[in-house]
Each structure stands twice: as structure tokens, then as C-alpha cells.
Design a protein around this motif. Structure first.
Motif, PDB file in Angstrom:
ATOM      1  N   GLN A 356      -4.739 -12.512  -4.921  1.00  0.00           N
ATOM      2  CA  GLN A 356      -3.622 -11.639  -4.543  1.00  0.00           C
ATOM      3  C   GLN A 356      -3.189 -10.711  -5.677  1.00  0.00           C
ATOM      4  O   GLN A 356      -2.350  -9.843  -5.486  1.00  0.00           O
ATOM      5  CB  GLN A 356      -2.443 -12.493  -4.065  1.00  0.00           C
ATOM      6  N   LEU A 357      -3.800 -10.883  -6.870  1.00  0.00           N
ATOM      7  CA  LEU A 357      -3.533  -9.968  -7.977  1.00  0.00           C
ATOM      8  C   LEU A 357      -4.439  -8.742  -7.949  1.00  0.00           C
ATOM      9  O   LEU A 357      -4.248  -7.812  -8.738  1.00  0.00           O
ATOM     10  CB  LEU A 357      -3.704 -10.692  -9.311  1.00  0.00           C
ATOM     11  N   LEU A 358      -5.410  -8.713  -7.053  1.00  0.00           N
ATOM     12  CA  LEU A 358      -6.265  -7.538  -6.927  1.00  0.00           C
ATOM     13  C   LEU A 358      -5.455  -6.343  -6.414  1.00  0.00           C
ATOM     14  O   LEU A 358      -4.453  -6.526  -5.719  1.00  0.00           O
ATOM     15  CB  LEU A 358      -7.414  -7.836  -5.957  1.00  0.00           C
ATOM     16  N   PRO A 359      -5.876  -5.119  -6.734  1.00  0.00           N
ATOM     17  CA  PRO A 359      -5.155  -3.949  -6.237  1.00  0.00           C
ATOM     18  C   PRO A 359      -5.047  -3.950  -4.715  1.00  0.00           C
ATOM     19  O   PRO A 359      -6.018  -4.234  -4.003  1.00  0.00           O
ATOM     20  CB  PRO A 359      -6.004  -2.777  -6.740  1.00  0.00           C
ATOM     21  N   THR A 360      -3.870  -3.627  -4.220  1.00  0.00           N
ATOM     22  CA  THR A 360      -3.618  -3.585  -2.788  1.00  0.00           C
ATOM     23  C   THR A 360      -3.981  -2.215  -2.230  1.00  0.00           C
ATOM     24  O   THR A 360      -4.359  -1.295  -2.963  1.00  0.00           O
ATOM     25  CB  THR A 360      -2.136  -3.868  -2.498  1.00  0.00           C
ATOM     26  N   GLU A 361      -3.830  -2.074  -0.931  1.00  0.00           N
ATOM     27  CA  GLU A 361      -4.044  -0.767  -0.312  1.00  0.00           C
ATOM     28  C   GLU A 361      -3.110   0.286  -0.895  1.00  0.00           C
ATOM     29  O   GLU A 361      -3.471   1.465  -0.997  1.00  0.00           O
ATOM     30  CB  GLU A 361      -3.848  -0.878   1.202  1.00  0.00           C
ATOM     31  N   SER A 362      -1.910  -0.147  -1.292  1.00  0.00           N
ATOM     32  CA  SER A 362      -0.929   0.796  -1.838  1.00  0.00           C
ATOM     33  C   SER A 362      -1.331   1.350  -3.197  1.00  0.00           C
ATOM     34  O   SER A 362      -0.788   2.359  -3.639  1.00  0.00           O
ATOM     35  CB  SER A 362       0.444   0.109  -1.958  1.00  0.00           C
ATOM     36  N   TYR A 363      -2.286   0.697  -3.872  1.00  0.00           N
ATOM     37  CA  TYR A 363      -2.699   1.171  -5.191  1.00  0.00           C
ATOM     38  C   TYR A 363      -3.391   2.526  -5.090  1.00  0.00           C
ATOM     39  O   TYR A 363      -3.396   3.310  -6.040  1.00  0.00           O
ATOM     40  CB  TYR A 363      -3.620   0.146  -5.859  1.00  0.00           C
ATOM     41  N   GLY A 364      -3.997   2.791  -3.942  1.00  0.00           N
ATOM     42  CA  GLY A 364      -4.617   4.100  -3.742  1.00  0.00           C
ATOM     43  C   GLY A 364      -6.121   4.080  -3.910  1.00  0.00           C
ATOM     44  O   GLY A 364      -6.741   3.045  -4.182  1.00  0.00           O
ATOM     45  N   ASN A 365      -6.707   5.241  -3.779  1.00  0.00           N
ATOM     46  CA  ASN A 365      -8.158   5.395  -3.817  1.00  0.00           C
ATOM     47  C   ASN A 365      -8.673   5.648  -5.234  1.00  0.00           C
ATOM     48  O   ASN A 365      -7.927   6.061  -6.117  1.00  0.00           O
ATOM     49  CB  ASN A 365      -8.589   6.560  -2.918  1.00  0.00           C
ATOM     50  N   GLY A 366      -9.972   5.415  -5.398  1.00  0.00           N
ATOM     51  CA  GLY A 366     -10.686   5.881  -6.576  1.00  0.00           C
ATOM     52  C   GLY A 366     -10.469   5.150  -7.871  1.00  0.00           C
ATOM     53  O   GLY A 366     -10.774   5.684  -8.935  1.00  0.00           O
ATOM     54  N   TRP A 367     -10.003   3.890  -7.817  1.00  0.00           N
ATOM     55  CA  TRP A 367      -9.752   3.195  -9.091  1.00  0.00           C
ATOM     56  C   TRP A 367     -10.997   2.481  -9.633  1.00  0.00           C
ATOM     57  O   TRP A 367     -11.015   2.072 -10.788  1.00  0.00           O
ATOM     58  CB  TRP A 367      -8.591   2.209  -8.974  1.00  0.00           C
ATOM     59  N   LEU A 368     -12.055   2.329  -8.814  1.00  0.00           N
ATOM     60  CA  LEU A 368     -13.341   1.799  -9.286  1.00  0.00           C
ATOM     61  C   LEU A 368     -14.341   2.952  -9.301  1.00  0.00           C
ATOM     62  O   LEU A 368     -14.579   3.583  -8.271  1.00  0.00           O
ATOM     63  CB  LEU A 368     -13.838   0.675  -8.374  1.00  0.00           C
ATOM     64  N   GLN A 527      -1.307  -3.973 -21.633  1.00  0.00           N
ATOM     65  CA  GLN A 527      -2.622  -4.550 -21.878  1.00  0.00           C
ATOM     66  C   GLN A 527      -3.152  -5.356 -20.688  1.00  0.00           C
ATOM     67  O   GLN A 527      -4.289  -5.806 -20.712  1.00  0.00           O
ATOM     68  CB  GLN A 527      -2.658  -5.421 -23.146  1.00  0.00           C
ATOM     69  N   THR A 528      -2.339  -5.518 -19.649  1.00  0.00           N
ATOM     70  CA  THR A 528      -2.785  -6.203 -18.434  1.00  0.00           C
ATOM     71  C   THR A 528      -2.393  -5.421 -17.187  1.00  0.00           C
ATOM     72  O   THR A 528      -3.247  -5.059 -16.381  1.00  0.00           O
ATOM     73  CB  THR A 528      -2.204  -7.626 -18.353  1.00  0.00           C
ATOM     74  N   VAL A 529      -1.109  -5.172 -17.010  1.00  0.00           N
ATOM     75  CA  VAL A 529      -0.615  -4.446 -15.832  1.00  0.00           C
ATOM     76  C   VAL A 529      -0.423  -2.978 -16.197  1.00  0.00           C
ATOM     77  O   VAL A 529       0.334  -2.661 -17.115  1.00  0.00           O
ATOM     78  CB  VAL A 529       0.714  -5.037 -15.333  1.00  0.00           C
ATOM     79  N   PRO A 530      -1.092  -2.065 -15.490  1.00  0.00           N
ATOM     80  CA  PRO A 530      -0.887  -0.645 -15.774  1.00  0.00           C
ATOM     81  C   PRO A 530       0.446  -0.168 -15.219  1.00  0.00           C
ATOM     82  O   PRO A 530       0.943  -0.694 -14.208  1.00  0.00           O
ATOM     83  CB  PRO A 530      -2.054   0.026 -15.036  1.00  0.00           C
ATOM     84  N   ALA A 531       1.030   0.816 -15.873  1.00  0.00           N
ATOM     85  CA  ALA A 531       2.306   1.366 -15.407  1.00  0.00           C
ATOM     86  C   ALA A 531       2.189   1.873 -13.975  1.00  0.00           C
ATOM     87  O   ALA A 531       3.162   1.861 -13.222  1.00  0.00           O
ATOM     88  CB  ALA A 531       2.762   2.486 -16.341  1.00  0.00           C
ATOM     89  N   ARG A 532       0.997   2.307 -13.584  1.00  0.00           N
ATOM     90  CA  ARG A 532       0.780   2.793 -12.209  1.00  0.00           C
ATOM     91  C   ARG A 532       1.168   1.736 -11.178  1.00  0.00           C
ATOM     92  O   ARG A 532       1.712   2.070 -10.113  1.00  0.00           O
ATOM     93  CB  ARG A 532      -0.686   3.189 -12.037  1.00  0.00           C
ATOM     94  N   SER A 533       0.889   0.471 -11.464  1.00  0.00           N
ATOM     95  CA  SER A 533       1.248  -0.603 -10.538  1.00  0.00           C
ATOM     96  C   SER A 533       2.728  -0.956 -10.650  1.00  0.00           C
ATOM     97  O   SER A 533       3.433  -1.060  -9.639  1.00  0.00           O
ATOM     98  CB  SER A 533       0.403  -1.843 -10.818  1.00  0.00           C
TER      99      SER A 533
END
Length: 582
Positions: A356-368, A527-533
Motif C-alpha cells: 500500500q506504499l506503492l504510488p497510487t492512481e493519484s500520483y499521476g502518470n510517467g513516474w517509471l 530521502q524516502t517520501v518525495p514532496a510530490r506525494s
């Protein structure tokens, strides 16, 4: 230096009776014994730690299967001792079986068994600082019947359930500060870092400006009320929704016990760290904890509100080791959690809570991304569905899972093993959980987190293809070597462009070996959680205050003075909303 008085511990008495118990002293000791009588109102503080921040024990069955002398599944406070080498060298299969969500529970203190693995012996990780001073957590007088020490009282509050070397400083700070606010009618000196201080010192986002806390405001909150600080561990391997249901039961019991003893307790304040924020949000969701009316407010610390790409990176390349300069506990924790992708995947691929710590749908496209010579070859998700486009992807070297890493124990699922299909079923539930809580934040919420350009985090994960002039066909390149730390080597191609797997080691007929490497993190964060999240909290429209800070690493955030000051400030602001009946 002799003290001017003998302070007596504040006692929680049946029916809320205002009484204290003294003790005999030598007649030459003329110091008065001074008792503090607890007020009738109670506003408990409930702390929820982050992933790997709760101590777990394994079932007797699993302990017997593994032939172990103790039932410890996870207890990070032992790091730095002779156990560190043993735990850091566990094979992926051993890690999988030790950290099985179906065979583990929280290691909870049992005061009735002080010498047992449930009692003081096991919970010896709780050690109070010499400077710690709380009227609620003091040694009972030597003449008290069934007297308890301050440490035992802290253990009964759950302090031994959590990673104490990481969180103990915060727990002591909150307990001591919230129950020692005024002396002689004036605010105590230690509160001067919060009271009368311009909140801009703690970096609030300008969209949510904060007002300076005054002495009168603190006095109205603190007078006639006591704040008992609890720490509730949870099984971070199981779904955070399931954890929320269990935490809700424990909170209800705290409230009921206090009311049954004659005190007035209607609600609690929740303080979270990292993944504990997801538990906190589920706690106030009707489908999970359903405790929205009994939680007065929540303070979220460094929460991955919409997930973190670091979860992908760690399952492919292991935990980042911040080095001893960032703190010995953080460095050792990385080694024990897994410095290699196969070690991490063996645990997290079989743990719904961790997924459940993986990026959710709300994180958006193109992060990989897959990149070659500075140009993106492709990026995912493309259609806003990371579960289908990345997490369940099969047969591609850039997929989340290497399937041979999921079940290193080689056992069937009912014996502690796993399968790719079972992991996909977990991911279906992860997606459901993400959607359920996507807009769930307590209306009286505050947050602080790192948005530090010097503490770069994985805002995206980039595979960079190297040692190759022509990347055509990259999607289907066969991997011949995996460092398990984010570097892949593919089969070389001969002069005709044909993959030449059998020619290893490479020779002149295979001049073009190909590699892909995960690039270092590049986004501001902790160093773990990006400000974007974390910024999702700011944009949710429900928070009363959000502090975007710098200068601390994720696990150590609650050791930072600004994080602690903004937390105390937020707690007081939340407490101002308490509605007492008398």
C-alpha cells in the motif's frame, strides 16, 4: 543537589477520586511530599509509527518450524548488538518466513508476566531519560501496594511496542511537555519554543498561514485536562485497513476504561509517522476504523499520502543505506530490512500493508521511465493505472516484480510461501484501499514533512540504458545479470544484432554489452517520501496547517526541533476544539 520537595506520582484512581499516597521518610527529611491530583478531563494522545516501526512476534507454529529459540520476528531496537550480523545475513527465504503477515502479531506488553517474553524482559527497550519529568509517569512510592515504576507505566501505554530508539524521544517529549505546561502561573521555559513563537519558524505553507500561540490559549487547553501519551504498534505487514480496525478497538478500550474509572474522555488526538498516516486515515473511514467521531484531530508526520516510488526501487534494488553519518540506527535498519532487491521482495511482495506504499492512481502518470542518452524511450503509467501497467506486468525487465524473487522459501502459500497470482490478488485489494481513502482526511488535520532539495528522494524511478548505441528492441532484452541493487546486464549482440547469450563472458565477437541502471533520486523530499506525494495533503483542501520543512531524514523526522515544535503547536490547536460537557 537536594530537591525542595518529594513529588508524588499523579494517580489514576477509581471513580476519578482526588487522592494521593505518601510514604514514610527519615524524620530528618523535612521535605514536603507534593501530589498532583488529576483533573477529571482526559485527552489521550495516540501515536502510530511507520512501516517497520512496530515490534512483531511470530506464531509458536512458525517459531517451531524455523527451529528458533525466541519468537522475535521484527524488533529493530536490537540493532547495534551482536544480533545485527545474524539478522542482516538472513537469506531471502528466511526473511519471507519470519515476516509472514499471517504468522505475526504485534509484540504487546503484559504487566502480569514481568519476567516473560511478554513482559519487562522483552520490553526492556523502553528506557526513560534522566531528564524525563512527567507527573503521570513516575515511580510509585516505595510503600505503595503493587507499586510500579515509571518505565513499567510507559510500557503499559504501549511504548515498548514501537522502535523506541527512533520514537522514544518524541514520546517522552510529548508526555513531559503536555503535562507540564505552567509553573507558578507562568508558562514553563521549555514551552518557549512554541508559545509566543511566530509559526513561520517551522515553515508553514503560505496558503495555510498560522497564528502565534499565546499563553492564554495554552492555559485554556491545559487547565483542567491531562494528556496521557500512548504508542500503539500495528502489524505493518497486513493491510493498513485491518490495522485501523484493531487500533480502533484499542482506542475504544482506552476511552471506555477512563470513563469507567470516573474520568471524562470523549475523544483522542492521533499523531502519526509515515505509513502510520495511512492507518490514521483508515481509522476515521467508515469502512475501516469508523472512529471519525472519537478522533478529535490528527497530526501527520512525513506521510506518503499518495505513495512513494521508493517502494518500487526497494523491491528492485534494496533499501537505501543513508550511511552512518545519517545515524547508526538508520544505516543498520537498511541492512536488516534488506540492501538487495531479492531480500526486500521476499517480504514486501507478500505483505499487503507494504504494497500500500506503492504510488497510487493519484500520483499521476510517467513516474517509471526508461531512458537512453537523456531521452525517454517510454514512461509509465500512461493511462493512470499503475496496478495494471506496472505492478502486475509480467515478462518485462522493468516490471515491478522479478517473479523468482517472490517465493524464495519455495513453500506453498499455506505454509508461508507465495505466488505471483497471490501477490496480484493483494494488489487488487491495495487498489481498493487506495481508492477508499483517497479523499479521506480528518477535517481537523495538520501535517509536517520534508520538502528538502538536499534530501533527495525518488519522485520517479529512471532506468538509464548505457553502453549501447542502438537501443532498438530494448523492451524484450533478456537479462543475464542482476546486481540486485539496481544494475542490469543484458545479453550482448553480435555483429548481426542478434542477442548472443551463450558467448558469456563477452569476447570480440560480442562488442556491445548493454546495461540499465536505476539513476539516483532527484526530487526534493526527506530521502524516502518525495514532496510530490506529501504535498497531496496541502492540495486536499481539508488541512488546517501544513508545514513544509527541511533538514531531516525520513525515519529521524521526529528528532528534529522544528518537527517537534510544529507537532506540539498542532496538538494544542486540535485540543482547542474539544467540547467538554462540564
Amino acid at each position: 543537589m537536594a530537591t525542595a520537595e518529594h513529588p508524588l506520582p499523579a494517580r489514576q484512581n477509581p471513580r476519578g477520586a482526588g487522592k494521593a499516597e505518601g510514604f514514610a521518610t527519615p524524620k530528618q527529611d523535612t521535605r514536603p511530599q507534593c501530589a498532583r491530583i488529576l483533573p477529571k478531563r482526559v485527552l489521550p494522545i495516540i501515536f502510530l509509527p511507520g512501516i517497520m516501526g512496530s515490534n512483531l512476534r511470530m506464531s509458536a507454529q512458525r517459531q517451531q518450524e524455523l527451529g528458533l529459540k525466541d519468537n522475535i520476528a521484527w524488533r529493530p531496537d536490537i540493532l547495534g548488538t551482536k544480533n545485527i550480523k545474524k539478522h542482516s545475513q538472513l537469506s531471502p527465504g528466511e526473511r519471507q518466513l519470519r515476516l509472514d503477515p499471517l504468522q505475526t502479531t504485534v509484540d504487546i506488553y503484559d504487566p502480569a508476566r514481568p519476567s516473560d517474553v511478554s513482559g519487562d524482559e522483552r520490553h526492556a527497550n523502553v528506557e526513560l531519560d534522566d531528564s524525563f519529568n512527567s507527573p503521570l509517569l513516575m515511580d510509585d512510592p516505595p510503600t505503595a501496594k503493587n507499586g510500579r515504576t515509571a518505565v513499567q507505566k510507559a510500557r503499559e501505554r504501549g511504548w515498548g511496542e514501537v522502535f523506541f530508539k527512533s520514537y522514544g524521544e518524541l514520546l517522552q517529549h510529548l508526555e513531559a511537555r503536555l503535562n507540564n505546561t505552567f509553573s507558578g502561573g507562568r508558562v514553563r521555559q521549555e514551552w518557549r519554543d512554541v508559545v509566543g513563537v511566530d509559526p513561520r519558524a517551522w515553515n508553514p505553507d503560505p496558503k495555510l498561514p498560522q497564528q502565534t500561540l499565546t499563553e492564554d490559549e495554552l492555559k485554556k487547553v491545559a487547565t483542567g485536562c491531562w494528556f496521557a501519551v500512548y504508542a500503539f504498534g500495528y502489524n505493518w505487514l497486513q493491510s493498513n485497513g485491518d490495522s485501523a480496525k484493531i487500533i480502533a478497538q484499542r482506542i475504544n478500550k482506552v476511552i471506555d476504561d477512563l470513563n469507567g474509572s470516573g474520568y471524562q474522555c470523549k475523544q483522542v488526538i492521533v499523531v502519526t509517522h509515515s505509513m502510520g498516516g495511512l492507518v490514521g486515515r483508515a481509522l476515521v473511514h467508515p469502512a475501516y476504523g469508523n472512529l471519525q467521531d472519537k478522533v478529535l484531530g490528527i497530526v501527520h508526520g512525513v506521510m506518503p499520502a499518495i505513495g512513494a516510488p521508493a517502494a518500487y526501487k526497494r523491491m528492485r534494488a534494496g533499501f537505501e543505506d543513508p550511511g552512518m553519518l545519517s545515524g547508526p540506527q538508520e544505516s543498520l535498519a537498511a541492512k536488516v530490512a534488506g540492501n538487495y532487491g531479492d531480500e526486500v521482495t521476499a517480504v514486501l511482495a507478500n505483505a499487503p500493508g507494504a504494497l500500500q506504499l506503492l504510488p497510487t492512481e493519484s500520483y499521476g502518470n510517467g513516474w517509471l521511465r526508461v531512458r537512453h542518452k537523456g531521452r525517454d524511450l517510454e514512461a509509465w503509467p500512461k493511462q493512470g493505472d499503475p496496478y495494471r501497467e506496472i505492478y502486475k506486468l509480467r515478462g518485462k525487465w522493468y516490471a515491478l516484480f522479478r517473479e523468482d524473487w517472490i517465493n524464495p522459501s519455495r513453500r506453498p502459500p499455506d505454509k508461508g510461501g507465495g505466488t505471483f497470482e497471490r501477490t496480484c490478488s493483494y494488489l487488487d485489494r491495495v487498489q481498493h484501499f487506495h481508492r477508499e481513502i483517497s479523499g479521506t482526511y480528518h477535517p481537523n488535520s495538520y501535517a509536517h514533512y520534508g520538502a528538502d532539495r538536499a534530501r533527495q528522494s525518488f519522485g520517479e524511478v529512471v532506468w538509464d540504458i548505457r553502453s549501447c548505441t542502438d537501443p532498438s528492441g530494448w523492451q524484450n532484452w533478456p537479462v543475464v545479470r542482476d546486481s540486485r541493487q539496481g544494475k542490469l546486464e543484458f545479453a550482448a549482440r553480435d555483429a548481426n544484432g542478434v542477442n548472443n547469450i551463450g558467448s558469456l563472458p563477452y569476447n570480440d565477437s560480442a562488442p556491445e554489452p548493454m546495461h540499465a541502471t536505476i539513476l539516483p533520486p532527484s526530487a526534493p523530499g526527506d530521502q524516502t517520501v518525495p514532496a510530490r506525494s506529501a504535498d497531496h495533503q496541502l492540495h486536499s483542501g481539508t488541512f488546517k496547517g501544513v508545514f513544509r520543512q527541511a533538514g531531516y531524514e525520513h525515519q529521524s523526522s521526529y528528532k528534529d526541533p522544528r518537527a517537534i515544535a510544529s507537532t506540539l503547536y498542532s496538538i494544542v490547536r486540535i485540543a482547542q476544539n474539544a467540547n467538554w460537557t462540564c
